[in-house]
Design a protein around this motif. Structure first.
Motif, PDB file in Angstrom:
ATOM      1  N   ARG A   1       0.812  -1.179   0.022  1.00 19.97           N
ATOM      2  CA  ARG A   1       0.030   0.041   0.122  1.00 19.97           C
ATOM      3  C   ARG A   1       0.908   1.091  -0.027  1.00 19.97           C
ATOM      4  O   ARG A   1       0.572   2.381  -0.698  1.00 19.97           O
ATOM      5  CB  ARG A   1      -1.003   0.053   1.151  1.00 19.97           C
ATOM      6  N   TRP A   2       1.945   1.214   0.825  1.00 18.51           N
ATOM      7  CA  TRP A   2       2.791   2.359   0.773  1.00 18.51           C
ATOM      8  C   TRP A   2       3.422   2.783  -0.495  1.00 18.51           C
ATOM      9  O   TRP A   2       3.656   3.953  -0.846  1.00 18.51           O
ATOM     10  CB  TRP A   2       3.854   2.071   1.823  1.00 18.51           C
TER      11      TRP A   2
ATOM     12  N   ARG B   1       0.807   4.186  -2.598  1.00 17.26           N
ATOM     13  CA  ARG B   1       0.486   5.643  -2.212  1.00 17.26           C
ATOM     14  C   ARG B   1       1.768   6.463  -2.943  1.00 17.26           C
ATOM     15  O   ARG B   1       1.315   7.656  -3.423  1.00 17.26           O
ATOM     16  CB  ARG B   1       0.411   5.700  -1.133  1.00 17.26           C
ATOM     17  N   ARG B   2       2.691   6.140  -3.005  1.00 21.11           N
ATOM     18  CA  ARG B   2       4.239   6.834  -3.508  1.00 21.11           C
ATOM     19  C   ARG B   2       3.864   7.081  -4.941  1.00 21.11           C
ATOM     20  O   ARG B   2       4.126   7.983  -5.346  1.00 21.11           O
ATOM     21  CB  ARG B   2       5.448   6.064  -3.242  1.00 21.11           C
TER      22      ARG B   2
ATOM     23  N   ARG C   1       1.307   9.562  -5.773  1.00 18.13           N
ATOM     24  CA  ARG C   1       1.707  10.951  -5.410  1.00 18.13           C
ATOM     25  C   ARG C   1       2.924  11.339  -6.411  1.00 18.13           C
ATOM     26  O   ARG C   1       3.415  12.570  -6.054  1.00 18.13           O
ATOM     27  CB  ARG C   1       2.175  10.994  -4.081  1.00 18.13           C
TER      28      ARG C   1
ATOM     29  N   CYS D   1      -7.585   7.005  -6.247  1.00 16.61           N
ATOM     30  CA  CYS D   1      -6.687   5.885  -6.774  1.00 16.61           C
ATOM     31  C   CYS D   1      -6.822   4.362  -5.660  1.00 16.61           C
ATOM     32  O   CYS D   1      -6.825   4.592  -4.457  1.00 16.61           O
ATOM     33  CB  CYS D   1      -5.087   6.392  -6.422  1.00 16.61           C
TER      34      CYS D   1
ATOM     35  N   ARG E   1      -6.539   0.258  -5.071  1.00 12.37           N
ATOM     36  CA  ARG E   1      -6.092  -0.860  -5.222  1.00 12.37           C
ATOM     37  C   ARG E   1      -6.967  -2.019  -5.721  1.00 12.37           C
ATOM     38  O   ARG E   1      -7.884  -2.395  -5.036  1.00 12.37           O
ATOM     39  CB  ARG E   1      -5.165  -1.381  -3.860  1.00 12.37           C
TER      40      ARG E   1
ATOM     41  N   CYS F   1      -6.376   4.839 -10.969  1.00 19.53           N
ATOM     42  CA  CYS F   1      -6.606   6.030 -10.695  1.00 19.53           C
ATOM     43  C   CYS F   1      -7.643   6.653 -11.467  1.00 19.53           C
ATOM     44  O   CYS F   1      -7.663   6.767 -12.777  1.00 19.53           O
ATOM     45  CB  CYS F   1      -5.376   6.892 -10.607  1.00 19.53           C
TER      46      CYS F   1
ATOM     47  N   VAL G   1      -6.197   4.066  -1.619  1.00 17.82           N
ATOM     48  CA  VAL G   1      -4.846   4.412  -1.450  1.00 17.82           C
ATOM     49  C   VAL G   1      -4.729   6.039  -1.325  1.00 17.82           C
ATOM     50  O   VAL G   1      -4.067   6.336  -0.538  1.00 17.82           O
ATOM     51  CB  VAL G   1      -4.013   3.732  -2.498  1.00 17.82           C
ATOM     52  N   LEU G   2      -5.338   6.674  -2.231  1.00 17.31           N
ATOM     53  CA  LEU G   2      -5.304   8.137  -2.287  1.00 17.31           C
ATOM     54  C   LEU G   2      -6.718   8.625  -2.840  1.00 17.31           C
ATOM     55  O   LEU G   2      -7.172   7.928  -3.794  1.00 17.31           O
ATOM     56  CB  LEU G   2      -4.268   8.489  -3.157  1.00 17.31           C
TER      57      LEU G   2
END
Length: 201
Positions: free
Chosen positions: A39-40, A43-44, A47, A87, A89, A108, A159-160
């Motif tokens: 997930r991290w 998210r990166r 962004r 966005c 998953r 997204c 995620v975002l």
């Protein structure tokens, strides 16, 4: 061999096969989870500068379409617009249906909602104005909550996700106080996907 012992043997074979299948599905699921981006990391990616540029381009296109609808559509400019950026998953491969398409690791999407209040209980027929990929909806007759267009928001497990309205202080409840029917015209643009990773052969 007696009928009882034969039945027990068949039952044992069936239980063994069921256990093997269950173990196979568990291993496949664990393998799929191990190969999915965390997930991290997603998210990166969401962004990142690359995705931000795609998001900005998609927003410009949606807002240009909204301006076109405001100029040439049946109800003039919208009373409120809401931009929802999500966005999410994906689920990867469906191990229960091998023919099902594999979902992307990350998807997204931008949705721009345009809100109008129109005369009468339902909007007139406007199929010539609604382009492919756009959705027209309106409050159904009745007082129950299920009949009303909901306030838009990002998916709960996104995620975002962001949601911004213009004007920010105008709620759908406030628009419903006006005489007429509340109508939502939704524009959608999928601007970025990350394919699910496949095992190297």
């Amino acid at each position: 061999m007696t009928s009882a012992s034969s039945a027990l043997s068949a039952s044992g074979r069936w239980a063994g096969r069921a256990a093997s299948l269950l173990l196979l599905f568990l291993l496949a699921g664990a393998d799929a989870l191990a190969r999915r981006p965390g997930r991290w990391k997603l998210r990166r990616i969401a962004r990142s500068d690359e995705v931000r540029r795609k998001r900005e381009r998609a927003e410009r296109e949606l807002r240009a379409r909204a301006e076109e609808i405001g100029r040439s559509g049946p109800w003039g400019p919208p009373l409120r617009t809401t931009l929802v950026d999500t966005c999410s998953r994906g689920g990867g491969r469906n191990h229960f249906d091998r023919n099902a398409p594999e979902q992307p690791a990350l998807s997204c999407m931008l949705r721009l909602h345009l809100y109008f209040v129109v005369d009468g209980p339902a909007p007139p027929d406007v199929p010539a104005s609604v382009a492919r990929g756009e959705l027209l909806s309106w409050d159904a007759p009745g007082d129950h909550a299920g009949a009303e267009i909901p306030e838009p928001r990002p998916r709960r497990k996104a995620v975002l996700g962001t949601c911004a309205s213009d004007p920010a202080d105008v709620t759908l409840s406030a628009l419903r106080q006006r005489p007429g029917t509340l109508v939502a015209w939704a524009l959608t643009e999928r601007y970025h996907t990350v394919p699910a990773r496949r095992r190297a052969r």
